[in-house]
Design a protein around this motif. Sequence first.
Motif, short mmCIF file in Angstrom:
data_model
loop_
_atom_site.label_atom_id
_atom_site.label_comp_id
_atom_site.label_asym_id
_atom_site.label_seq_id
_atom_site.Cartn_x
_atom_site.Cartn_y
_atom_site.Cartn_z
N ASN A 1 0.88 -1.27 0.02
CA ASN A 1 -0.12 0.11 0.14
C ASN A 1 0.93 1.20 0.01
N GLY A 2 2.17 1.09 -0.32
CA GLY A 2 3.01 2.27 -0.46
C GLY A 2 2.67 3.16 -1.75
N ILE A 3 2.08 4.38 -1.43
CA ILE A 3 1.41 5.05 -2.82
C ILE A 3 2.03 6.33 -2.84
N TYR A 4 2.60 6.91 -3.98
CA TYR A 4 3.12 8.33 -3.80
C TYR A 4 1.94 9.19 -4.05
N GLU A 5 2.03 10.17 -3.27
CA GLU A 5 1.00 11.30 -3.08
C GLU A 5 1.46 12.44 -4.21
N ARG A 6 1.09 12.17 -5.49
CA ARG A 6 1.53 13.02 -6.53
C ARG A 6 1.04 14.49 -6.38
N GLY A 7 -0.03 14.52 -6.35
CA GLY A 7 -0.49 16.14 -6.43
C GLY A 7 -0.51 16.89 -4.95
N GLY A 8 -0.44 16.12 -3.97
CA GLY A 8 -0.40 17.01 -2.81
C GLY A 8 0.95 17.09 -2.13
N LYS A 9 1.40 16.10 -1.02
CA LYS A 9 2.45 16.11 -0.64
C LYS A 9 3.78 16.05 -1.33
N LYS A 10 3.43 14.80 -2.29
CA LYS A 10 4.64 14.67 -3.19
C LYS A 10 5.55 13.56 -2.28
N ILE A 11 4.83 12.79 -1.46
CA ILE A 11 5.72 11.61 -0.76
C ILE A 11 4.94 10.64 -0.72
N ASN A 12 5.81 9.53 -0.29
CA ASN A 12 5.13 8.21 -0.07
C ASN A 12 5.45 7.72 1.38
N HIS A 13 4.13 8.42 2.16
CA HIS A 13 4.29 8.14 3.51
C HIS A 13 4.62 6.82 4.06
N ILE A 14 3.75 5.97 3.45
CA ILE A 14 3.99 4.37 4.16
C ILE A 14 5.47 4.12 3.85
N GLU A 15 6.04 4.17 2.73
CA GLU A 15 7.37 3.83 2.42
C GLU A 15 8.49 4.55 3.30
N ALA A 16 8.05 5.83 3.79
CA ALA A 16 8.86 6.37 4.31
C ALA A 16 8.96 6.17 5.82
N CYS A 17 7.86 5.72 6.32
CA CYS A 17 7.65 5.00 7.67
C CYS A 17 8.81 3.71 7.53
N ARG A 18 8.25 2.79 6.74
CA ARG A 18 9.13 1.59 6.65
C ARG A 18 10.71 1.85 6.72
#
Length: 175
Positions: free
Chosen positions: A127-144
């Motif tokens: 469920n790691g998804i890049y938030e393109r339009g908004g924050k421009k991060i992959n929050h789940i990946e960053a946490c991992r």
Amino acid sequence: FDLVIFDEASQIFTEDAGVAMYRGEQIVIAGDSKQMPPTNFFRTTENDCGEYDEDEEENVSSADFSSVLDECGPIFPMSMLRWHYRSKHESLIAFSNHQFYNSKLVTFPSAMQKCDHLGIQVEYVENGIYERGGKKINHIEACRVAEIVIRNFMQCPKKSIGVVAFSQAQMIAIQ
């Protein structure tokens, strides 16, 4: 200059190399067209509010830039280096050797084929998804990534850990 040497020439903009080439009596251009091309990725831009603006980089492809290697390759005689010696584990170069160099690179076999602390490992992040339009991060990946860094630090507190993120926003999310 008596001698000008460009290493990793595939990453050097032609316009950045020109003055040194003009001043040099001899030139050595070393690089690999299969490696990373010149990019504006590390040249930051600021918007009107003084904040870093990644939108500008999203519209630019690495194909938009030519390197000193691209421009000089057809002019100067070229030779291929055949030995790869820098990887601590053969798996670090195996994919590139097969895909890009037709298995022509001579590599050194690793003493241990399966070793948890050497080589490359794939870490699937569900469920790691890049938030393109908004924050421009992959929050789940960053946490991992942060979890892995903490775990490795707890296991080996005297060893250093390097983390590379491909955007400033993702770097901040990992931090």
